[in-house]
Design an enzyme around this catalytic site. Structure first.
Site, PDB file in Angstrom:
ATOM      1  N   CYS A   1       0.818  -1.334   0.069  1.00  0.00           N
ATOM      2  CA  CYS A   1      -0.037   0.049   0.000  1.00  0.00           C
ATOM      3  C   CYS A   1       1.160   1.329  -0.214  1.00  0.00           C
ATOM      4  CB  CYS A   1      -0.906   0.034   1.177  1.00  0.00           C
ATOM      5  SG  CYS A   1      -1.793  -1.310   1.484  1.00  0.00           S
TER       6      CYS A   1
ATOM      7  N   ARG B   1     -12.450   0.588  -6.562  1.00  0.00           N
ATOM      8  CA  ARG B   1     -12.218   0.258  -5.311  1.00  0.00           C
ATOM      9  C   ARG B   1     -11.608   1.368  -4.730  1.00  0.00           C
ATOM     10  NH1 ARG B   1      -9.784  -5.475  -3.358  1.00  0.00           N
ATOM     11  NH2 ARG B   1      -8.597  -4.761  -1.381  1.00  0.00           N
TER      12      ARG B   1
ATOM     13  N   ASP C   1      -7.074  -5.656   8.752  1.00  0.00           N
ATOM     14  CA  ASP C   1      -6.874  -6.153   7.419  1.00  0.00           C
ATOM     15  C   ASP C   1      -5.293  -5.401   6.937  1.00  0.00           C
ATOM     16  OD1 ASP C   1      -6.806  -6.370   4.877  1.00  0.00           O
ATOM     17  OD2 ASP C   1      -8.461  -5.006   4.091  1.00  0.00           O
TER      18      ASP C   1
END
Ligand code: XMP
Length: 521
Positions: free
Chosen positions: A344, A439, A377
């Site tokens: 990320c 998303r 997560d």
């Protein structure tokens, strides 16, 4: 005595979640910033229980879920996870039809049943079969023989697959259909392994059972050695995660799809999830980078109204108000994590996101009030991180930990003598082009124009089968629970006491001042 005495000193230094996180309210903490204090224990690691009920209709036997990412979870990964008691969320970077068949593959997976066995045609030569075995490096030499319509003709036994018979036709050498033991799919019933086990006990010397339909088309092969392996595994501590009909559990991600006018495409979302349910999906995940939004909330509401009993995961969020909002919309399970993932870049690109332990604490307290579960997560790199996450969450979602597994999608790549698999963020340009742009709040076409990627493309070292990775992780979780005297995950959540770790303490936590020897296994 030791179990009940509560030292004042301990209480001063090692605090339970509410006082610890409140005292650290001004700083975002993640896994390595904290450590857990040990407690008097009468619990052996091997006696701990890891089952977790994520929703009324969703119970896992281990609290580990694989991420809905296109380099992590497709049917092979979901099958491996469910067989080990966990769950895989099948990603949505593929046409809906393809996602539906992936779900079907999981739901109709019969452990021990080789669904698509290697078949031989009657007019082939034994020599062709020998060449095939050599070329494909098969470790077996018995094959079902079928005609061009897929109907069973007989069984070619390993006894006749020998070079001396190379010029003979398969049709001359096979055991004819009448003498081959078969069972119909219907006869296999709810517990095919128990049924096959009984068959092998009753039929002395028979090691293979063929599965056919009413028209005698071949549908699979069960071997005695597989049945014996599975029967042994059934005695294992962590059982496969199954639905009420004894099928493996499976999850699927769905997106908050919009129509050409930018409005939520209710019909398409309902059609998609309705079809997933027909295939037997156990849970859907409305997966976005920013879940505290009208689009995600409305999608959850639409699904909750249409499918009152369906367990719904929604996210991602990192705030108490985000949890409350999604719970009020009808979500049962909330994904917590913005920017902790190994691939990320959200925190760098957008400047937002909260370190994971602080986010989990805040969300866990809101979730308890709303009676929903949370999943931690992203950002998990070792079993100790999972133990820490499970002190606040009902389960964890992992991407990078499983992306190097044999069961993850994609080929093994060799670089400099080492083996790797591709792992990419769903917000990377390549993944968004393949479909995941929604998303991250972008149109698919944007992915080729001006758009900020929030993930990278990377490699993970190939790490073998899921079973092996999970065995190590589960061992670590059980060990952590033993140190805290926690028999189950509920006890872990209520007993955990935390302390912050200094940078020197973090260095001390990893091996140091030695040359590590790697033992080959
Ligand atoms: P790990 O650390 O397990 O993280 O590899 C997996 C989780 O990361 C999230 N994810 C992303 N987050 N940009 C992000 O900011 C991305 O491109 C991206 N792709 C996945 C997701 O929550 C996943 O479960």
């Amino acid at each position: 005595m030791a179990a009940t005495r509560n030292s004042h000193l301990d209480d001063t230094f090692y605090q339970p979640a509410d006082s610890f996180f409140s005292a650290n309210a001004k700083i975002g903490l993640t896994f390595d910033d904290i450590t857990l204090a040990t407690l008097f224990s009468e619990i052996l690691p091997r006696d701990t229980h890891l089952d977790s009920r994520l929703a009324d209709a969703l119970q896992l036997n281990i609290p580990i879920v694989t991420a809905d990412m296109d380099t992590v979870t497709e049917s092979r990964m979901a099958i491996a996870m469910a067989l080990n008691g966990g769950l895989g969320l099948i990603h949505y970077n593929m046409p809906e039809r393809e996602q539906l068949s992936q779900v079907s593959r999981v739901k109709y997976h019969v452990q021990g049943l080789i669904q698509d066995p290697i078949k031989i045609a009657p007019d082939q030569l034994i020599g062709d079969v020998l060449a095939l075995i050599e070329e494909k490096k098969f470790g077996f030499s018995t094959f079902p023989v079928v005609d061009d319509k897929g109907k069973l003709v007989g069984l070619l036994s390993g006894h006749v697959v020998k070079p001396r018979y190379a010029t003979k036709k398969v049709s001359e050498a096979l055991t004819p259909r009448m003498q081959v033991h078969t069972i119909t799919k219907k006869e296999l019933g709810k517990d095919p392994i128990a049924r096959a086990d009984k068959f092998f006990t009753e039929h002395l010397g028979i090691h293979k059972l063929l599965v056919v339909d009413d028209e005698d088309h071949l549908h699979g092969l069960i071997t005695m050695s597989d049945v014996e392996k599975i029967t042994l595994e059934r005695k294992a501590q962590f059982k496969p995660a199954r639905d009420a009909q004894f099928r493996l559990v499976c999850g699927a991600a769905v997106s908050a799809t919009r129509n050409a006018f930018g409005e939520l495409d209710r019909e398409r979302i309902l059609g998609h999830v309705g079809a997933l349910l027909e295939r037997g999906v156990d849970v859907v995940a409305v997966s976005t980078a920013h879940g505290h939004t009208k689009g995600v909330g409305d999608t959850v509401k639409v699904l909750r109204d249409a499918f009152p009993k369906l367990p719904i995961i929604a996210g991602n969020i990192t705030s108490a108000s985000g949890v409350e909002y999604l719970a009020d919309c009808g979500a049962d399970i909330i994904k917590v994590g913005q920017g902790p993932g190994s691939i990320c870049t959200t925190r760098i690109v957008a400047g937002v996101g909260i370190p994971q332990m602080t986010a989990l604490y805040v969300c866990s307290r809101a979730a308890a009030k709303k009676k929903v579960s949370i999943l931690a997560d992203g950002g998990i790199t070792k079993s100790g991180d999972i133990v820490k996450a499970l002190t606040l969450a009902q389960g964890v979602i992992c991407g990078g930990m499983f992306a190097g597994c044999t069961e993850a999608p994609g080929e093994v790549i060799e670089i400099g003598g080492k083996l790797y698999k591709q792992y990419r963020g769903m917000g990377s340009l390549a993944a968004m082009k393949a479909g995941s742009a929604a998303r991250y709040g972008h149109e698919k076409a944007d992915a080729t124009r001006k758009v900020a990627a929030e993930g990278i493309e990377a490699l993970k070292e190939a790490c073998g089968p899921v079973d092996r990775v999970l065995a190590t992780l589960i061992g670590g979780i059980q060990s952590g629970m033993g140190y805290l005297g926690a028999k189950n995950l509920e006890a872990l959540r209520s007993k955990a006491r935390y302390i912050r770790v200094s940078p020197a303490g973090q260095r001390e936590a990893a091996p140091h001042d030695v040359v590590e020897l790697k033992t080959k296994n």
